[in-house]
Design a protein around this motif. Structure first.
Motif, PDB file in Angstrom:
ATOM      1  N   ARG A 166       3.768 -12.619  -3.161  1.00 19.90           N
ATOM      2  CA  ARG A 166       4.193 -13.679  -4.387  1.00 19.90           C
ATOM      3  C   ARG A 166       3.968 -13.258  -5.742  1.00 19.90           C
ATOM      4  O   ARG A 166       4.951 -13.305  -6.585  1.00 19.90           O
ATOM      5  CB  ARG A 166       4.679 -15.204  -4.322  1.00 19.90           C
ATOM      6  N   VAL A 167       2.765 -12.731  -6.007  1.00 19.17           N
ATOM      7  CA  VAL A 167       2.507 -12.279  -7.530  1.00 19.17           C
ATOM      8  C   VAL A 167       2.854 -10.311  -7.361  1.00 19.17           C
ATOM      9  O   VAL A 167       2.965 -10.054  -8.491  1.00 19.17           O
ATOM     10  CB  VAL A 167       1.225 -12.770  -7.587  1.00 19.17           C
ATOM     11  N   PHE A 168       2.225 -10.449  -6.707  1.00  9.60           N
ATOM     12  CA  PHE A 168       2.605  -8.485  -6.913  1.00  9.60           C
ATOM     13  C   PHE A 168       4.190  -8.091  -6.789  1.00  9.60           C
ATOM     14  O   PHE A 168       4.330  -6.653  -6.985  1.00  9.60           O
ATOM     15  CB  PHE A 168       1.560  -7.901  -6.136  1.00  9.60           C
ATOM     16  N   GLY A 169       4.542  -8.492  -5.894  1.00 10.01           N
ATOM     17  CA  GLY A 169       6.134  -8.340  -5.650  1.00 10.01           C
ATOM     18  C   GLY A 169       6.416  -7.277  -4.391  1.00 10.01           C
ATOM     19  O   GLY A 169       5.393  -7.832  -3.487  1.00 10.01           O
ATOM     20  N   ASP A 170       7.589  -6.701  -4.274  1.00 11.62           N
ATOM     21  CA  ASP A 170       7.463  -6.289  -3.471  1.00 11.62           C
ATOM     22  C   ASP A 170       6.581  -4.760  -2.891  1.00 11.62           C
ATOM     23  O   ASP A 170       5.934  -4.132  -3.718  1.00 11.62           O
ATOM     24  CB  ASP A 170       9.172  -5.283  -3.002  1.00 11.62           C
ATOM     25  N   ASN A 171       6.962  -4.018  -1.406  1.00 15.24           N
ATOM     26  CA  ASN A 171       6.531  -3.100  -1.129  1.00 15.24           C
ATOM     27  C   ASN A 171       4.389  -3.593  -1.055  1.00 15.24           C
ATOM     28  O   ASN A 171       4.101  -2.519  -0.921  1.00 15.24           O
ATOM     29  CB  ASN A 171       6.460  -2.193  -1.499  1.00 15.24           C
ATOM     30  N   VAL A 172       3.851  -4.563  -0.862  1.00 14.92           N
ATOM     31  CA  VAL A 172       2.864  -5.548  -0.337  1.00 14.92           C
ATOM     32  C   VAL A 172       2.917  -5.856   0.892  1.00 14.92           C
ATOM     33  O   VAL A 172       3.050  -6.632   1.253  1.00 14.92           O
ATOM     34  CB  VAL A 172       2.535  -6.329  -1.693  1.00 14.92           C
ATOM     35  N   LEU A 173       1.881  -4.669   1.502  1.00 15.01           N
ATOM     36  CA  LEU A 173       2.161  -4.961   2.597  1.00 15.01           C
ATOM     37  C   LEU A 173       1.050  -4.617   4.033  1.00 15.01           C
ATOM     38  O   LEU A 173       0.111  -3.337   3.461  1.00 15.01           O
ATOM     39  CB  LEU A 173       3.528  -4.183   3.900  1.00 15.01           C
ATOM     40  N   PRO A 174       1.116  -5.321   4.878  1.00 19.68           N
ATOM     41  CA  PRO A 174      -0.759  -4.444   4.956  1.00 19.68           C
ATOM     42  C   PRO A 174      -0.730  -3.651   6.359  1.00 19.68           C
ATOM     43  O   PRO A 174      -0.032  -3.424   7.065  1.00 19.68           O
ATOM     44  CB  PRO A 174      -1.158  -6.098   6.264  1.00 19.68           C
ATOM     45  N   LEU A 175      -1.526  -2.513   5.939  1.00 14.42           N
ATOM     46  CA  LEU A 175      -1.475  -1.510   7.458  1.00 14.42           C
ATOM     47  C   LEU A 175      -2.013  -1.915   8.920  1.00 14.42           C
ATOM     48  O   LEU A 175      -2.131  -1.314   9.397  1.00 14.42           O
ATOM     49  CB  LEU A 175      -2.126  -0.272   6.469  1.00 14.42           C
ATOM     50  N   TYR A 176      -3.264  -2.660   8.514  1.00 11.79           N
ATOM     51  CA  TYR A 176      -4.167  -3.626   9.892  1.00 11.79           C
ATOM     52  C   TYR A 176      -3.899  -5.555   9.363  1.00 11.79           C
ATOM     53  O   TYR A 176      -3.233  -5.443   9.056  1.00 11.79           O
ATOM     54  CB  TYR A 176      -5.509  -2.968   9.900  1.00 11.79           C
ATOM     55  N   LEU A 177      -4.059  -5.464  10.617  1.00 15.31           N
ATOM     56  CA  LEU A 177      -4.195  -6.855  10.718  1.00 15.31           C
ATOM     57  C   LEU A 177      -5.381  -7.565  10.937  1.00 15.31           C
ATOM     58  O   LEU A 177      -6.125  -6.918  12.371  1.00 15.31           O
ATOM     59  CB  LEU A 177      -3.524  -7.914  11.795  1.00 15.31           C
ATOM     60  N   PRO A 178      -6.485  -8.263  10.574  1.00 16.94           N
ATOM     61  CA  PRO A 178      -7.599  -8.421  11.381  1.00 16.94           C
ATOM     62  C   PRO A 178      -7.735  -9.172  13.254  1.00 16.94           C
ATOM     63  O   PRO A 178      -7.094 -10.098  12.954  1.00 16.94           O
ATOM     64  CB  PRO A 178      -8.283 -10.100  10.501  1.00 16.94           C
TER      65      PRO A 178
END
Length: 720
Positions: A166-178
Motif C-alpha cells: 500500500r505504501v511503497f507501491g507496485d512490484n513489492v513482492l515476497p520471494l519467500y513465505l514464513p
C-alpha cells in the motif's frame, strides 16, 4: 534467486577485496525499533564476522557502540559493519531510525548503492519511512524489504507485506513465505516461491532444504504466480510474458536472472521474511544483498568539479582512475583523534599517500572552507568502533582513516596534484536552538574544544555565538539530537547548563518627541559642559537611522555635531527600555549650548545619549520582534492541524499549494514571530507523526503585542 550455501569467513578477520564488482554497499533504513541493528548483528554472526551476536538491551552490539546509543537503547549515529558472503564483501551501513538523526541517515544513503528497508512485522512502519522510499525512488536507488521480528507473538507477515504494498507501491513482492512450526505460532522456516522448496531452520543455519508438504502447496502456487508475473513484467525479454501466458513453464534460472536484473535496476523490490533471533531467512537475505543488489560499478557516481568550480568529466568506478573519495562521517576520539569513514568513488586510497582534503560551502554551519594536503597514515576496515588495518581501499569500497588534521564530514579527498570537490549531498537545516553556558572559565575552554570536535563530525548541528543576546546557541535537529550533543559535551569533561534561548528584539519610538540632554559637571579644574536639543521621528520599518543637523547660529559648534550623533548611536545600541538596539528613527539636532573651555567630544556624546533617553520617555517606545516566513511541508491530512496551530502562534497564513515534489503533500506558507518558533521543530513533528518539515528565513520586524512587551520590560527590570 534461489538460496545458496553460506560461505563464512574467519571470525574477526577483515574482509578484503580488490575488485569493485565484488563489493556491495547497503544502507539499512527503517523506523526506530524496527530491528535494523539486531539484524546487522545476526548477519555478522551468521557469516562468522563476529563470534557471537550481542543485543541492544545489553549494549553489546557492534553498531550501537556510542555511549548515548547504549544508554538510550537506540542507534544515534551511522555505523559500518562489513561482512563476506560467497566471496562478496557487503558493507552494511546501519542508520538511526529516529528523525532527529536524519543527518546520519543522509550520510548512509550517500555511501550506499542500495537500500534495505527493515519493516517490523509487529509495528509496521512510520510515515518517515514511507517518505524515504519516495526519496530513494527519485534517484532510482535499488531497494529490498526485510520483514523482521517474526518471533514476536504479535508478528503478522501478511499484514506487513500488505502495508508495504500500500505504501511503497507496485512490484513489492515476497520471494519467500514464513513457515510456521507445529505450535502454529513460531516461524521455523521459509517457503521458497521460485524454487518451490522448503527451507527448514529447526536445526539452525544453514537451512535444511526439502520438498514442501502438501498443505504448503496452495499458498506457494498463489504467491508464486503473482511473483512470476511481476518478474516477467520487468524482464528485458518481451517474449517471456507471451510464453508464460501460453502455459509454458519458465525455468528457474531465467526467473532468477531476470529478478536479479530488475532488482539491480531499482524496478523490483523483493521482500524477505527474517528473524534475527532464530536465524530464519538470514541466508536468503544475504543472497538478495549479494546477488540482487548492484555493485558500485553499476551505480551512478556523484558529480565532481575542481576546487575553483571548474567543470570535470563524470567519474568512473575505476581503481586505476584518479583518486576521488568522500568523508561520509567524522568522529573525534579523545585518544585516537579524528576517525573518518571514507567512501572511495574512484582510484585507490593507499597508506602513506599524500592527498588533498577539501571542504567548501558549509561556512554557515561552522565549517569554514578549507583546503589542505595531508599524508594518509594507516587504512582500516571499520567494524563498528573496531578498526582493522588493511593494505588499501579500492574504488567502490568503504574504509576508515585516522588522525587527519582537517577532514570533516562531507569533505572530498583527492589527488594532491589534481584537487577536486564532490557535489555535496542535501543536509537538513537544524531548527531547534539550545543555549548553553559553561560553569567556569576553565569549562569555557573545554567547551570550545569539544564543540570543535562535534561540529567537525556533525553538519546537521550549527554553532552560533549571538552578538546581541551574548548566548552560545547550538542549533540541533530535535530534542533527541540535542540530548546526544549535550551528553557528548559532558562526556568530554565540560560542566555546562542550558538556559532559555533569547530572541534578539529591537526597540523604536512610535510618535515624534523632543529630548533635552544636559551634561554639566564642575568639580574643580577642567569641567564638562554640553547641552543639546533633539527631535525624534519614527521612520518606516526597515528604514534604519538618519541624523539631521539643523543647528543655526553655532549653538553647537560644528566640530561637536558628530559627537552628538555618536552619543545617540551609542545609546541606540544600548537600548532605551529593555536593552535591545533601537531602529528606524530620524534624529534631528536643532539646538544646544557649549562652553569655550569645558565642552568636549566626550561631553557632547553623553549629552546626545541623555537627549535620546529623554525623548524616549515621551515617544511611546515599542518593542519589535523578528518575523520569519516559514514554508511547512506536511501531508494533506495534517494541513488543518498545522494551520490551526499557526494561528495560535500569532502566525499569518499566506497560502497553501500542492507540493510539486511529492504527491499527497502540501506546502503551507506563513509569517510567524520568531519567538513562537523556538520549539516548533519539536511541536511540528508531534503534530504530523514525524513527517512535517519546515524552513524559515527572516523577513522583517513587527511591533510586539503590548502584554508580551510588558513582560519583556519587567524581565529586564525597566518600565516604559
Amino acid at each position: 534467486m534461489a538460496q545458496k550455501s553460506q560461505d563464512k569467513g574467519a571470525a574477526g578477520g577483515a574482509p578484503v577485496v580488490t575488485e569493485p564488482g565484488r563489493i556491495r554497499n547497503v544502507v539499512l533504513v527503517g523506523h526506530s525499533g524496527a530491528g535494523k541493528t539486531t539484524l546487522v548483528e545476526a548477519l555478522l554472526a551468521a557469516t562468522g564476522t563476529i563470534g557471537r551476536a550481542g543485543t541492544v538491551a545489553d549494549g553489546t552490539t557492534v553498531c550501537d557502540h556510542d555511549p548515548a546509543a547504549v544508554r538510550q537503547q537506540r542507534s544515534v549515529s551511522l555505523a559500518c559493519a562489513p561482512l563476506l558472503h560467497d566471496g562478496i564483501k557487503v558493507n552494511l551501513l546501519d542508520t538511526p531510525g529516529y528523525a532527529d538523526f536524519v543527518g546520519e541517515l543522509r550520510a548512509g544513503l550517500r555511501a550506499a548503492d542500495a537500500a534495505l528497508f527493515v519493516v517490523s512485522a509487529v509495528d509496521g512502519m512510520d510515515a518517515a519511512t514511507a517518505a524515504l522510499w519516495e526519496e530513494c525512488a527519485a534517484v532510482d536507488m535499488p531497494r529490498a524489504v526485510a520483514v523482521a521480528r517474526l518471533d514476536h507473538p504479535r508478528a503478522d507477515f501478511d499484514e506487513a507485506v500488505a502495508l508495504c504494498q500500500r505504501v511503497f507501491g507496485d512490484n513489492v513482492l515476497p520471494l519467500y513465505l514464513p513457515m510456521l512450526g507445529d505450535d502454529g505460532v513460531s516461524t521455523v522456516g521459509l517457503l521458497g516461491l521460485i524454487t518451490r522448496r522448503v527451507f527448514d531452520y529447526t536445526a539452525g543455519l544453514p537451512a535444511d532444504v526439502r520438498e514442501p508438504d502438501p498443505e504448503h502447496l496452495p499458498a506457494i502456487v498463489e504467491s508464486r504466480n503473482e511473483l512470476i508475473e511481476g518478474i516477467i513484467a520487468e524482464s528485458e525479454d518481451e517474449s517471456l510474458m507471451d510464453r508464460y501466458l501460453s502455459g509454458e513453464e519458465i525455468g528457474t534460472e531465467v526467473l532468477v536472472e531476470d529478478l536479479e536484473k530488475a532488482v539491480a535496476r531499482g524496478h523490483f523490490y523483493p521482500v524477505v521474511p527474517v528473524c534475527a533471533e532464530t536465524g530464519v531467512g538470514l541466508d536468503a537475505l544475504l543472497e538478495v544483498l549479494t546477488a540482487g543488489f548492484p555493485s558500485p560499478l553499476e551505480h551512478e557516481l556523484p558529480a565532481v568539479a575542481g576546487v575553483d568550480d571548474s567543470p570535470r568529466p563524470p567519474l568512473a568506478c575505476d581503481p586505476d582512475g584518479p583518486l576521488v573519495a568522500e568523508v561520509v562521517k567524522t568522529t573525534v576520539d579523545r585518544h585516537v583523534g579524528r576517525v573518518s569513514l571514507v567512501r572511495v568513488f574512484s582510484g585507490t586510497l593507499r597508506p602513506e599517500q599524500t592527498v588533498h582534503v577539501s571542504g567548501h560551502g558549509m561556512a554557515k554551519r561552522g565549517h569554514p572552507d578549507h583546503d589542505a594536503d595531508e599524508r594518509v597514515g594507516h587504512i582500516y576496515t571499520p567494524l563498528g568502533a573496531s578498526l582493522r588495518e588493511v593494505g588499501a581501499c579500492v574504488a567502490g569500497d568503504i574504509c576508515a582513516i585516522t588522525k587527519s588534521g582537517s577532514a570533516e564530514t562531507g569533505d572530498t579527498i583527492s589527488a594532491k596534484d589534481d584537487p577536486l570537490l564532490i557535489a555535496p549531498w542535501e543536509m537538513p537545516e537544524p531548527l531547534l536552538p539550545v543555549a548553553v553556558v559553561a560553569h567556569s572559565r576553565a569549562d569555557e575552554d573545554a567547551l570550545a574544544r569539544n564543540l570543535a570536535r562535534l561540529v567537525a563530525g556533525d553538519p546537521t548541528m550549527r554553532l552560533e555565538r549571538n552578538p546581541e543576546t551574548h548566548q552560545l546557541v547550538l542549533w540541533c535537529m530535535g530534542e533527541a539530537h540535542a540530548d546526544v550533543v549535550l551528553e557528548r559535551l559532558r562526556a568530554g569533561g565540560v560542566e555546562l547548563d542550558t538556559e532559555p534561548v533569547r530572541v534578539a528584539l529591537r526597540e523604536t519610538l512610535t510618535v515624534p518627541a523632543k529630548g533635552h540632554g544636559r551634561h554639566v559637571k564642575q568639580s574643580g579644574g577642567h569641567g564638562q559642559y554640553a547641552v543639546c536639543a533633539i527631535e525624534v521621528e519614527p521612520l518606516p520599518r526597515g528604514a534604519g537611522f538618519e541624523f539631521v543637523d539643523r543647528v543655526v547660529g553655532g549653538a553647537v559648534p560644528h566640530n561637536y555635531i558628530p559627537s552628538v550623533e555618536k552619543g545617540v548611536r551609542a545609546q541606540m545600541e544600548r537600548g532605551l527600555v529593555a536593552g535591545h538596539p533601537v531602529v528606524d528613527l530620524r534624529v534631528t539636532l536643532f539646538d544646544g549650548k557649549a562652553h569655550s573651555v569645558d565642552s568636549s567630544d566626550a561631553a557632547f556624546q553623553t549629552a546626545g545619549a541623555l537627549a535620546l533617553r529623554d525623548a524616549a520617555e515621551k515617544g511611546q517606545p515599542a518593542l519589535l520582534e523578528p518575523v520569519d516566513e516559514v514554508v511547512i511541508r506536511v501531508s494533506d491530512s495534517s494541513v488543518g492541524a498545522v494551520m490551526g496551530d499557526l494561528s495560535g502562534r500569532r502566525g499569518r497564513v499566506l497560502g497553501t499549494e500542492p507540493d510539486a515534489d511529492a504527491e499527497g503533500r502540501t506546502l503551507v506558507r506563513a509569517e510567524v514571530p520568531a519567538t513562537e518558533l523556538l520549539r516548533y521543530a519539536v511541536e511540528l513533528r508531534s503534530m504530523t507523526s514525524g513527517t512535517g518539515t519546515f524552513r524559515r528565513h527572516f523577513v522583517r520586524y513587527d511591533p510586539m503585542p503590548a502584554h508580551l512587551a510588558d513582560q519583556v520590560r519587567k524581565e529586564h527590570g525597566s518600565h516604559p
